[in-house]
Design a protein around this motif. Structure first.
Motif, mmCIF file in Angstrom:
data_model
loop_
_atom_site.group_PDB
_atom_site.id
_atom_site.type_symbol
_atom_site.label_atom_id
_atom_site.label_comp_id
_atom_site.label_asym_id
_atom_site.label_seq_id
_atom_site.Cartn_x
_atom_site.Cartn_y
_atom_site.Cartn_z
ATOM 1 N N VAL A 106 0.857 -1.180 0.000
ATOM 2 C CA VAL A 106 0.000 0.000 0.000
ATOM 3 C C VAL A 106 0.896 1.233 0.000
ATOM 4 C CG1 VAL A 106 -1.746 1.321 1.257
ATOM 5 C CG2 VAL A 106 -1.844 -1.192 1.247
ATOM 6 N N ALA A 107 0.660 2.134 -0.963
ATOM 7 C CA ALA A 107 1.377 3.419 -1.023
ATOM 8 C C ALA A 107 0.387 4.514 -0.653
ATOM 9 C CB ALA A 107 1.936 3.654 -2.419
ATOM 10 N N GLU A 108 0.780 5.352 0.320
ATOM 11 C CA GLU A 108 -0.072 6.459 0.744
ATOM 12 C C GLU A 108 0.712 7.749 0.720
ATOM 13 O OE1 GLU A 108 -1.774 5.564 4.530
ATOM 14 O OE2 GLU A 108 -2.646 3.698 3.840
ATOM 15 N N PRO A 109 0.359 8.712 -0.118
ATOM 16 C CA PRO A 109 -0.683 8.634 -1.144
ATOM 17 C C PRO A 109 -0.220 7.781 -2.328
ATOM 18 C CG PRO A 109 0.479 10.713 -1.332
ATOM 19 C CD PRO A 109 1.053 9.998 -0.126
ATOM 20 N N ASP A 110 -1.149 7.462 -3.214
ATOM 21 C CA ASP A 110 -0.803 6.653 -4.389
ATOM 22 C C ASP A 110 -0.518 7.508 -5.623
ATOM 23 O OD1 ASP A 110 -3.326 7.484 -5.064
ATOM 24 O OD2 ASP A 110 -4.164 5.467 -5.271
ATOM 25 N N HIS A 111 -0.492 8.847 -5.431
ATOM 26 C CA HIS A 111 -0.096 9.771 -6.503
ATOM 27 C C HIS A 111 0.521 11.015 -5.847
ATOM 28 C CE1 HIS A 111 -4.096 11.120 -5.305
ATOM 29 N NE2 HIS A 111 -3.731 12.318 -5.719
ATOM 30 N N ILE A 112 1.421 11.650 -6.600
ATOM 31 C CA ILE A 112 2.144 12.800 -6.053
ATOM 32 C C ILE A 112 2.649 13.654 -7.207
ATOM 33 C CG2 ILE A 112 4.435 11.706 -5.959
ATOM 34 C CD1 ILE A 112 4.590 12.943 -3.036
ATOM 35 N N LYS A 113 2.960 14.897 -6.921
ATOM 36 C CA LYS A 113 3.529 15.780 -7.948
ATOM 37 C C LYS A 113 4.986 15.418 -8.199
ATOM 38 C CE LYS A 113 0.425 19.588 -7.311
ATOM 39 N NZ LYS A 113 0.210 21.007 -7.198
ATOM 40 N N ALA A 114 5.442 15.668 -9.421
ATOM 41 C CA ALA A 114 6.817 15.356 -9.833
ATOM 42 C C ALA A 114 7.828 16.118 -8.974
ATOM 43 C CB ALA A 114 7.009 15.693 -11.304
ATOM 44 N N GLY A 115 9.009 15.545 -8.861
ATOM 45 C CA GLY A 115 10.089 16.160 -8.101
ATOM 46 C C GLY A 115 10.853 15.105 -7.331
ATOM 47 N N THR A 116 11.671 15.563 -6.393
ATOM 48 C CA THR A 116 12.415 14.626 -5.551
ATOM 49 C C THR A 116 11.496 14.177 -4.426
ATOM 50 O OG1 THR A 116 14.504 15.689 -6.094
ATOM 51 C CG2 THR A 116 14.472 14.285 -4.136
ATOM 52 N N ILE A 117 11.228 12.884 -4.397
ATOM 53 C CA ILE A 117 10.270 12.304 -3.458
ATOM 54 C C ILE A 117 11.004 11.379 -2.500
ATOM 55 C CG2 ILE A 117 8.143 10.938 -3.242
ATOM 56 C CD1 ILE A 117 7.940 13.622 -4.925
ATOM 57 N N LYS A 118 10.709 11.525 -1.214
ATOM 58 C CA LYS A 118 11.278 10.636 -0.209
ATOM 59 C C LYS A 118 10.213 9.615 0.203
ATOM 60 C CE LYS A 118 13.907 10.505 4.089
ATOM 61 N NZ LYS A 118 14.534 11.344 5.134
ATOM 62 N N PHE A 119 10.549 8.342 -0.025
ATOM 63 C CA PHE A 119 9.671 7.239 0.333
ATOM 64 C C PHE A 119 10.089 6.686 1.688
ATOM 65 C CE2 PHE A 119 9.445 7.381 -4.246
ATOM 66 C CZ PHE A 119 8.136 7.024 -4.555
ATOM 67 N N GLY A 120 9.114 6.451 2.540
ATOM 68 C CA GLY A 120 9.333 5.740 3.787
ATOM 69 C C GLY A 120 8.721 4.362 3.632
ATOM 70 N N ILE A 121 9.521 3.332 3.818
ATOM 71 C CA ILE A 121 9.078 1.961 3.571
ATOM 72 C C ILE A 121 9.017 1.221 4.891
ATOM 73 C CG2 ILE A 121 9.547 -0.146 2.265
ATOM 74 C CD1 ILE A 121 11.540 1.871 0.631
ATOM 75 N N LYS A 122 7.824 0.690 5.221
ATOM 76 C CA LYS A 122 7.623 -0.060 6.467
ATOM 77 C C LYS A 122 7.295 -1.502 6.108
ATOM 78 C CE LYS A 122 4.036 2.078 8.045
ATOM 79 N NZ LYS A 122 2.936 2.582 8.894
#
Length: 142
Positions: free
Chosen positions: A43-59
């Protein structure tokens, strides 16, 4: 058991416990997308985002080890090609592997940043057989 052995065993137990807890169990506050890995769902929250440098937190909330693969593709998350001999997704056939984090143990967390352009992405666990069991989700960058 002698007192000396008890002391040595106690010290060893403390050292093992401190090493086991070295990896944080909670995500930092600055992640923009939280990805939860479970047996056998992502599950990705949110499942959409604006372009750019995105930091993902993975649990990884499961007991077993999982993996995070972010792939830029035109294919739906459930339509990737699986190599029959390895039971893993053929990433080259799917699209472009953008980021990967291997070996996320049960109960552990990880973070990864990626410079994302607009388009369709999928997030999968590419440990043999996990994709086929449902460890995939679509992700959109606007």
């Amino acid at each position: 058991m002698t007192a000396r052995r008890i002391v040595v065993l106690s010290v060893c137990a403390l050292l093992v416990a401190s090493c086991a807890g070295a990896e944080p169990a909670t995500l930092p506050n600055d992640v923009q997308v939280t990805v939860t890995l479970n047996d056998y769902k992502i599950v990705a929250e949110p499942d959409h985002i604006k372009a750019g440098t995105i930091k993902f937190g993975i649990k990884n909330t499961a007991a077993m080890e999982h993996q995070f693969d972010l792939i830029k593709t035109d294919l739906a998350a459930d339509k990737l090609t699986v190599d029959a001999s390895t039971a893993m997704v053929n990433v080259e056939a799917a699209g472009t592997l953008v980021k990967q984090v291997k070996g996320i143990g049960g109960g552990r967390v990880a973070t990864v940043s990626a410079d994302l352009q607009p388009g369709h992405y999928v997030i999968i666990c590419n440990i043999a057989g996990h994709y086929q069991l449902g460890m995939h989700t679509d992700f959109t960058v606007e």
